[in-house]
Design a protein around this motif. Sequence first.
Motif, short mmCIF file in Angstrom:
data_model
loop_
_atom_site.label_atom_id
_atom_site.label_comp_id
_atom_site.label_asym_id
_atom_site.label_seq_id
_atom_site.Cartn_x
_atom_site.Cartn_y
_atom_site.Cartn_z
N ASP A 177 -21.19 -17.87 -72.21
CA ASP A 177 -20.55 -17.36 -71.08
C ASP A 177 -19.27 -16.96 -71.29
OD1 ASP A 177 -22.05 -17.53 -67.87
OD2 ASP A 177 -20.10 -17.08 -68.06
N TYR B 190 -25.92 0.25 -62.47
CA TYR B 190 -27.08 -1.00 -63.04
C TYR B 190 -28.20 -0.71 -63.33
CZ TYR B 190 -29.03 -5.57 -61.97
OH TYR B 190 -29.62 -6.68 -62.12
N ILE C 235 -32.79 -12.04 -56.10
CA ILE C 235 -32.92 -13.29 -56.34
C ILE C 235 -31.46 -14.14 -55.62
CG2 ILE C 235 -33.16 -15.43 -57.88
CD1 ILE C 235 -33.43 -13.31 -60.13
N THR D 90 -28.96 -16.09 -56.13
CA THR D 90 -27.80 -16.74 -56.74
C THR D 90 -26.54 -16.30 -56.55
OG1 THR D 90 -28.01 -14.66 -58.42
CG2 THR D 90 -29.45 -16.43 -58.91
N ARG E 115 -20.96 -11.31 -55.84
CA ARG E 115 -20.68 -12.52 -56.01
C ARG E 115 -19.14 -12.82 -55.50
NH1 ARG E 115 -22.12 -16.84 -57.96
NH2 ARG E 115 -24.01 -15.89 -58.90
N1 LIG Z 1 -29.67 -12.17 -58.70
C1 LIG Z 1 -30.37 -11.18 -58.86
O1 LIG Z 1 -30.99 -10.54 -57.48
C2 LIG Z 1 -31.03 -10.66 -60.00
C3 LIG Z 1 -32.24 -9.74 -59.72
C4 LIG Z 1 -32.68 -9.08 -60.75
C5 LIG Z 1 -32.28 -9.27 -62.20
N2 LIG Z 1 -31.00 -10.02 -62.25
C6 LIG Z 1 -30.47 -10.36 -63.57
O2 LIG Z 1 -30.65 -11.72 -63.89
C7 LIG Z 1 -29.60 -12.14 -64.81
C8 LIG Z 1 -28.82 -13.32 -64.13
O3 LIG Z 1 -28.42 -13.01 -62.97
P1 LIG Z 1 -27.85 -14.33 -61.81
O4 LIG Z 1 -28.34 -13.70 -60.67
O5 LIG Z 1 -28.14 -15.32 -62.72
O6 LIG Z 1 -26.41 -13.82 -61.79
P2 LIG Z 1 -24.86 -14.60 -61.82
O7 LIG Z 1 -23.98 -14.06 -61.50
O8 LIG Z 1 -25.15 -16.25 -61.36
O9 LIG Z 1 -24.99 -14.93 -63.44
C9 LIG Z 1 -24.58 -14.28 -64.50
C10 LIG Z 1 -23.76 -14.90 -65.61
O10 LIG Z 1 -23.47 -13.86 -66.43
C11 LIG Z 1 -22.01 -14.26 -67.09
N3 LIG Z 1 -21.38 -12.99 -67.54
C12 LIG Z 1 -21.07 -11.93 -66.86
N4 LIG Z 1 -20.25 -11.17 -67.39
C13 LIG Z 1 -20.31 -11.84 -68.75
C14 LIG Z 1 -19.94 -11.44 -70.00
N5 LIG Z 1 -19.03 -10.38 -70.27
N6 LIG Z 1 -20.01 -12.30 -70.99
C15 LIG Z 1 -20.47 -13.16 -70.87
N7 LIG Z 1 -20.97 -13.88 -69.83
C16 LIG Z 1 -20.91 -12.85 -68.46
C17 LIG Z 1 -21.21 -14.80 -65.66
O11 LIG Z 1 -20.07 -15.42 -65.99
C18 LIG Z 1 -22.38 -15.68 -64.96
O12 LIG Z 1 -22.37 -16.88 -65.44
C19 LIG Z 1 -28.76 -10.77 -64.89
O13 LIG Z 1 -28.81 -10.22 -66.15
C20 LIG Z 1 -29.15 -10.05 -63.68
O14 LIG Z 1 -28.84 -8.47 -63.73
C21 LIG Z 1 -30.52 -10.81 -61.15
#
Ligand SMILES: NC(=O)c1ccc[n+]([C@@H]2O[C@H](COP(=O)([O-])OP(=O)(O)OC[C@H]3O[C@@H](n4cnc5c(N)ncnc54)[C@H](O)[C@@H]3O)[C@@H](O)[C@H]2O)c1
Length: 309
Positions: free
Chosen positions: A71, A190, A226, A228, A305
């Motif tokens: 991360d 995105y 989701i 999160t 976020r």
């Molecule tokens: N949350 C949603 O609604 C949703 C929906 C569909 C898909 N997703 C996908 O699911 C995945 C996880 O999302 P989430 O909801 O857990 O989000 P989140 O923001 O909780 O987690 C994302 C993580 O990625 C890390 N990150 C960001 N940029 C980074 C970088 N340059 N290098 C290393 N780490 C990095 C962040 O520090 C964080 O810990 C993502 O790919 C997101 O696009 C999320």
Amino acid sequence: MPSKMKAMKDLLICAGKFTYSILDALLSFIVPRPKKNVAGEIVLITGSGSGIGRLLALRFAHLGAILVLWDINPEGNQETCELAKKAGASGVYTYTCNCSEKQDIYRVADQVKKEVGDVTILINNAGVVTGKPFLEIPDECVEKSFDVNIKAHIWTYKAFLPAMIANNHGHLVCIASSAGLLGISKLSDYCASKFAAFGFAESLFIELFAQGHTGIKTTIVCPFFIKTGMFEGCTTANPLLLPILEPDYVVNKIMNAILEEQVYLFLPRFIYFVLFLKSFLPAKTGLIICEYMKILDVMNCFKGRVKKD
Ligand SMILES: NC(=O)c1ccc[n+]([C@@H]2O[C@H](COP(=O)([O-])OP(=O)(O)OC[C@H]3O[C@@H](n4cnc5c(N)ncnc54)[C@H](O)[C@@H]3O)[C@@H](O)[C@H]2O)c1
């Protein structure tokens, strides 16, 4: 004549395999497929410092996997590490890696190979979102979306796929999005990066099959919103058909898909139906449905976020 015989034989073999694969898929609805054992597998999760990445780490820890956690946020990643140790991981290795930088990915990948070994399950989960109308998105945000949401997938495959091919053993998991299947207003960078992630993972799935690397599996995950925090403020007008998903529910489904070696996972199930409609309905009819279901408005109250100071 012999070529006609061969064509007939090929057609019969194809029809047999086709029928078998359909019956096999139908059977899996009634009898769950056997789950693979991931104890001792080296599982790399990008974006493990929060959200889905953290929850996946805890599930793999519980199953006795060796975890490699990447991360950009060292504090969040350290918290995940401590939780994973408590959950029973047989080893946890944390690395601060900026997945938007190719050189950082290659540097940390080399370190992992020396310090832990060959990654056998690669989960590309790190993701970023901008959430603005296209003309308001600064160029650097477009670049960041592509760097993290797709280019990082390419560089991590380059780093870890050769050992998987050499051992004919591995699993490539792409956390894409339903925004990688359907265009959404105010998510242009995105969506573009997630469509690319989907296309990249799917084309590698096909390429590995064509090359006979049948021991390397692929799972591509496309969820709707989701809870999160990443899409904080986003709404749904149809909580029955398109609910904002609970993280635990999503992670249960992802784990199931990985352990049963399922290739595609779209969440919620309604997304499969939407894609089916998209494949044949006129575009204008699709827009009428989107308007009715208020899909054009889902990003209107997007906050994203909230950054800690
Ligand atoms: N949350 C949603 O609604 C949703 C929906 C569909 C898909 N997703 C996908 O699911 C995945 C996880 O999302 P989430 O909801 O857990 O989000 P989140 O923001 O909780 O987690 C994302 C993580 O990625 C890390 N990150 C960001 N940029 C980074 C970088 N340059 N290098 C290393 N780490 C990095 C962040 O520090 C964080 O810990 C993502 O790919 C997101 O696009 C999320």
